[in-house]
Design a protein around this motif. Structure first.
Motif, PDB file in Angstrom:
ATOM      1  N   VAL A 172     -30.206  66.614 -15.769  1.00  0.00           N
ATOM      2  CA  VAL A 172     -29.119  67.470 -15.010  1.00  0.00           C
ATOM      3  C   VAL A 172     -27.853  66.927 -15.730  1.00  0.00           C
ATOM      4  O   VAL A 172     -27.411  65.775 -15.155  1.00  0.00           O
ATOM      5  CB  VAL A 172     -28.994  67.492 -13.670  1.00  0.00           C
ATOM      6  CG1 VAL A 172     -27.808  68.178 -12.924  1.00  0.00           C
ATOM      7  CG2 VAL A 172     -30.134  68.221 -12.977  1.00  0.00           C
TER       8      VAL A 172
ATOM      9  N   THR B 282     -21.761  59.163  -3.743  1.00  0.00           N
ATOM     10  CA  THR B 282     -22.650  59.748  -4.908  1.00  0.00           C
ATOM     11  C   THR B 282     -23.682  58.601  -4.922  1.00  0.00           C
ATOM     12  O   THR B 282     -25.133  59.050  -5.047  1.00  0.00           O
ATOM     13  CB  THR B 282     -21.915  59.874  -6.026  1.00  0.00           C
ATOM     14  OG1 THR B 282     -20.789  61.082  -5.842  1.00  0.00           O
ATOM     15  CG2 THR B 282     -22.842  60.591  -7.297  1.00  0.00           C
TER      16      THR B 282
ATOM     17  N   PHE C 157     -27.637  59.141  -3.788  1.00  0.00           N
ATOM     18  CA  PHE C 157     -28.993  59.356  -4.839  1.00  0.00           C
ATOM     19  C   PHE C 157     -29.867  58.139  -4.470  1.00  0.00           C
ATOM     20  O   PHE C 157     -31.248  58.252  -4.577  1.00  0.00           O
ATOM     21  CB  PHE C 157     -28.395  59.011  -6.125  1.00  0.00           C
ATOM     22  CG  PHE C 157     -28.078  60.138  -7.122  1.00  0.00           C
ATOM     23  CD1 PHE C 157     -28.999  60.957  -7.528  1.00  0.00           C
ATOM     24  CD2 PHE C 157     -26.773  60.553  -7.442  1.00  0.00           C
ATOM     25  CE1 PHE C 157     -28.892  62.227  -8.289  1.00  0.00           C
ATOM     26  CE2 PHE C 157     -26.632  61.747  -8.138  1.00  0.00           C
ATOM     27  CZ  PHE C 157     -27.461  62.482  -8.446  1.00  0.00           C
TER      28      PHE C 157
ATOM     29  N   VAL D 106     -29.797  57.615 -13.044  1.00  0.00           N
ATOM     30  CA  VAL D 106     -28.613  58.339 -12.743  1.00  0.00           C
ATOM     31  C   VAL D 106     -27.639  57.623 -13.185  1.00  0.00           C
ATOM     32  O   VAL D 106     -27.350  56.329 -12.910  1.00  0.00           O
ATOM     33  CB  VAL D 106     -28.703  58.212 -11.319  1.00  0.00           C
ATOM     34  CG1 VAL D 106     -27.346  58.965 -10.454  1.00  0.00           C
ATOM     35  CG2 VAL D 106     -29.990  58.808 -10.511  1.00  0.00           C
TER      36      VAL D 106
ATOM     37  N   VAL E 136     -29.717  61.747 -15.256  1.00  0.00           N
ATOM     38  CA  VAL E 136     -29.004  62.968 -14.292  1.00  0.00           C
ATOM     39  C   VAL E 136     -27.387  62.239 -14.234  1.00  0.00           C
ATOM     40  O   VAL E 136     -27.137  61.222 -14.149  1.00  0.00           O
ATOM     41  CB  VAL E 136     -29.650  62.907 -12.904  1.00  0.00           C
ATOM     42  CG1 VAL E 136     -28.526  63.619 -11.835  1.00  0.00           C
ATOM     43  CG2 VAL E 136     -30.993  63.339 -12.858  1.00  0.00           C
TER      44      VAL E 136
ATOM     45  N   ALA F 297     -23.903  61.891 -12.866  1.00  0.00           N
ATOM     46  CA  ALA F 297     -23.412  61.552 -11.431  1.00  0.00           C
ATOM     47  C   ALA F 297     -22.029  61.484 -11.644  1.00  0.00           C
ATOM     48  O   ALA F 297     -21.176  60.946 -10.677  1.00  0.00           O
ATOM     49  CB  ALA F 297     -23.934  60.171 -10.953  1.00  0.00           C
TER      50      ALA F 297
ATOM     51  N   THR G 247     -23.837  67.498  -9.759  1.00  0.00           N
ATOM     52  CA  THR G 247     -24.695  67.517  -8.550  1.00  0.00           C
ATOM     53  C   THR G 247     -23.726  67.817  -7.193  1.00  0.00           C
ATOM     54  O   THR G 247     -24.231  68.090  -6.286  1.00  0.00           O
ATOM     55  CB  THR G 247     -25.442  66.124  -8.428  1.00  0.00           C
ATOM     56  OG1 THR G 247     -24.332  65.044  -8.243  1.00  0.00           O
ATOM     57  CG2 THR G 247     -26.119  65.992  -9.605  1.00  0.00           C
ATOM     58  N   GLN G 248     -22.222  67.367  -7.749  1.00  0.00           N
ATOM     59  CA  GLN G 248     -21.464  67.477  -6.439  1.00  0.00           C
ATOM     60  C   GLN G 248     -21.301  69.125  -6.373  1.00  0.00           C
ATOM     61  O   GLN G 248     -21.266  69.677  -5.221  1.00  0.00           O
ATOM     62  CB  GLN G 248     -20.153  66.691  -6.623  1.00  0.00           C
ATOM     63  CG  GLN G 248     -19.250  67.135  -5.801  1.00  0.00           C
ATOM     64  CD  GLN G 248     -19.192  66.351  -4.563  1.00  0.00           C
ATOM     65  OE1 GLN G 248     -19.721  65.131  -4.604  1.00  0.00           O
ATOM     66  NE2 GLN G 248     -18.918  67.024  -3.292  1.00  0.00           N
TER      67      GLN G 248
ATOM     68  N   LEU H 249     -23.175  71.503  -7.141  1.00  0.00           N
ATOM     69  CA  LEU H 249     -24.591  72.083  -6.517  1.00  0.00           C
ATOM     70  C   LEU H 249     -24.435  71.768  -5.026  1.00  0.00           C
ATOM     71  O   LEU H 249     -24.975  72.759  -4.160  1.00  0.00           O
ATOM     72  CB  LEU H 249     -25.835  71.521  -7.177  1.00  0.00           C
ATOM     73  CG  LEU H 249     -25.897  72.054  -8.663  1.00  0.00           C
ATOM     74  CD1 LEU H 249     -27.083  70.934  -9.293  1.00  0.00           C
ATOM     75  CD2 LEU H 249     -26.558  73.493  -8.421  1.00  0.00           C
TER      76      LEU H 249
ATOM     77  N   MET I  18     -29.712  67.609  -1.571  1.00  0.00           N
ATOM     78  CA  MET I  18     -29.176  68.347  -2.958  1.00  0.00           C
ATOM     79  C   MET I  18     -29.952  67.205  -3.956  1.00  0.00           C
ATOM     80  O   MET I  18     -30.713  67.637  -4.807  1.00  0.00           O
ATOM     81  CB  MET I  18     -28.025  68.747  -3.228  1.00  0.00           C
ATOM     82  CG  MET I  18     -27.620  69.302  -4.452  1.00  0.00           C
ATOM     83  SD  MET I  18     -28.534  70.815  -4.183  1.00  0.00           S
ATOM     84  CE  MET I  18     -29.350  71.185  -5.526  1.00  0.00           C
ATOM     85  N   ARG I  19     -29.648  65.957  -3.802  1.00  0.00           N
ATOM     86  CA  ARG I  19     -30.010  65.044  -4.697  1.00  0.00           C
ATOM     87  C   ARG I  19     -31.705  64.705  -4.678  1.00  0.00           C
ATOM     88  O   ARG I  19     -32.291  64.491  -5.857  1.00  0.00           O
ATOM     89  CB  ARG I  19     -29.521  63.725  -4.545  1.00  0.00           C
ATOM     90  CG  ARG I  19     -28.004  63.930  -5.182  1.00  0.00           C
ATOM     91  CD  ARG I  19     -26.925  63.243  -4.694  1.00  0.00           C
ATOM     92  NE  ARG I  19     -25.426  63.498  -5.528  1.00  0.00           N
ATOM     93  CZ  ARG I  19     -24.488  63.635  -5.023  1.00  0.00           C
ATOM     94  NH1 ARG I  19     -24.193  63.264  -3.751  1.00  0.00           N
ATOM     95  NH2 ARG I  19     -23.371  64.077  -5.648  1.00  0.00           N
TER      96      ARG I  19
ATOM     97  N   ILE J 217     -32.946  67.555  -6.814  1.00  0.00           N
ATOM     98  CA  ILE J 217     -32.712  67.502  -8.306  1.00  0.00           C
ATOM     99  C   ILE J 217     -33.622  66.325  -8.802  1.00  0.00           C
ATOM    100  O   ILE J 217     -34.174  66.458  -9.773  1.00  0.00           O
ATOM    101  CB  ILE J 217     -31.251  66.982  -8.419  1.00  0.00           C
ATOM    102  CG1 ILE J 217     -30.123  68.233  -8.342  1.00  0.00           C
ATOM    103  CG2 ILE J 217     -30.942  66.506  -9.890  1.00  0.00           C
ATOM    104  CD1 ILE J 217     -28.736  67.839  -7.902  1.00  0.00           C
TER     105      ILE J 217
END
Ligand code: NCD
Length: 306
Positions: free
Chosen positions: A7, A52, A56, A99, A122, A124, A133-134, A136, A288-289, A292
């Motif tokens: 991602v 964040t 994660f 990440v 991923v 971040a 990711t934020q 999403l 959400m994480r 992901i």
């Protein structure tokens, strides 16, 4: 492990994939238990982070992953090792997913291009460019509250120009067909161009009829000298307060990715008020994480479209 997935940017994902991730995150929040994944996950943050990074970490723990932390200030990075050698080292040690947050806008993308066959990456937060990711988790928060993107007017207010959150949300809003997206800031903090939505320096017109108001922190650490504005004047014209919020719909939701500068871009009354989703966003960030990480590490959860 199945095919390696990353991602890096919202726009690398299909609309179908975005919807799948959001639905999975909502399911993880309300009903479903994650499958445990025996993977090694590395956190590599070259820039400060609170929510964040922690979300994660929490998400990885919930999935049963093993977490490792790479701290550039206390590692061989401070001895001059280049990031490419760090990547080779981590891959050799058996890290499955990394990440990464990096101040350089293109570094995460180029690491994925070079090492993407051997490790999941991923993003971040990459410079001022992207924070997928934020975006999403913010969209998940709205959908979880019963909003439909295609019916929503969203106003993003604050330092849009230097915000990776705004960049990623703009792309996601385009993909999901948000009805109306307006980005509002004083002229020096408006981007030169946008892929979606409109720009204005007039807060009243931006907020009019808005269903969602997202306010952003002034990215002081990224401002050029000529971009530093008078704080008192900024607060007076652009702060989201009970007074300015009265221009939006009465039932408007207020969002902020954090960290908030209370009394600058948002008043405490609004941040702690009944229409604030600020801590919902933080809570949803973990789900959400999880979605992901699951998607990257266990692609059978997410059957590929041919
Ligand atoms: C944002 C970031 O780091 O880009 N914060 C976050 O990840 N929740 C926004 C900011 O720093 O203002």
């Amino acid at each position: 492990m199945n095919a390696v997935q990353h991602v890096i940017n919202v726009s690398d994902l299909s609309v179908f994939k975005v919807q799948q991730l959001i639905q999975r995150a909502i399911a993880l929040k309300h009903q479903s238990y994650p499958k445990r994944i025996d993977a090694n996950v590395l956190m590599a943050f070259y820039e400060n982070s609170t929510r964040t990074r922690l979300s994660f970490e929490l998400a990885s723990r919930q999935l049963g992953c093993h977490i490792f932390n790479f701290d550039p200030s206390t590692s061989s990075d401070s001895k001059g090792e280049v990031i490419e050698d760090l990547m080779q080292t981590m891959i050799a040690m058996g890290i499955d997913l990394m990440v990464i947050r990096h101040p350089d806008a293109d570094s995460v993308q180029s690491l994925a291009e070079t090492f993407g066959e051997r490790i999941c990456i991923v993003n971040a937060g990459a410079g001022m460019n992207a924070h997928p990711t934020q975006a999403l988790l913010d969209m998940m928060t709205l959908i979880d509250r019963g909003l439909t993107p295609s019916r929503v007017k969203m106003a993003i207010v604050g330092d849009v120009r230097h915000s990776r959150v705004a960049q990623s949300m703009m792309r996601l809003a385009q993909m999901l067909g948000v009805r109306e997206l307006v980005m509002c800031a004083p002229q020096p903090w408006l981007p030169e161009s946008v892929c979606y939505g409109t720009l204005t320096d007039d807060l009243k017109s931006a907020l009019e009829d808005a269903d969602v108001v997202m306010t952003l922190r002034v990215q002081n650490e990224r401002l050029e000298k000529s971009e530093v504005l008078d704080e008192a004047k900024y607060k007076c014209q652009y702060s989201i307060t009970q007074q300015s919020l009265a221009w939006a719909k009465p039932e408007t939701w207020v969002m902020h990715p954090g960290p908030m500068n209370r009394g600058v871009e948002i008043s405490s009354e609004v941040a702690d008020g009944p229409r604030s989703l600020v801590f919902d966003q933080v809570k949803n960030g973990v789900f959400m994480r999880m979605a992901i990480l699951e998607s990257c590490l266990e692609s059978e959860h997410y059957p590929k479209l041919s």
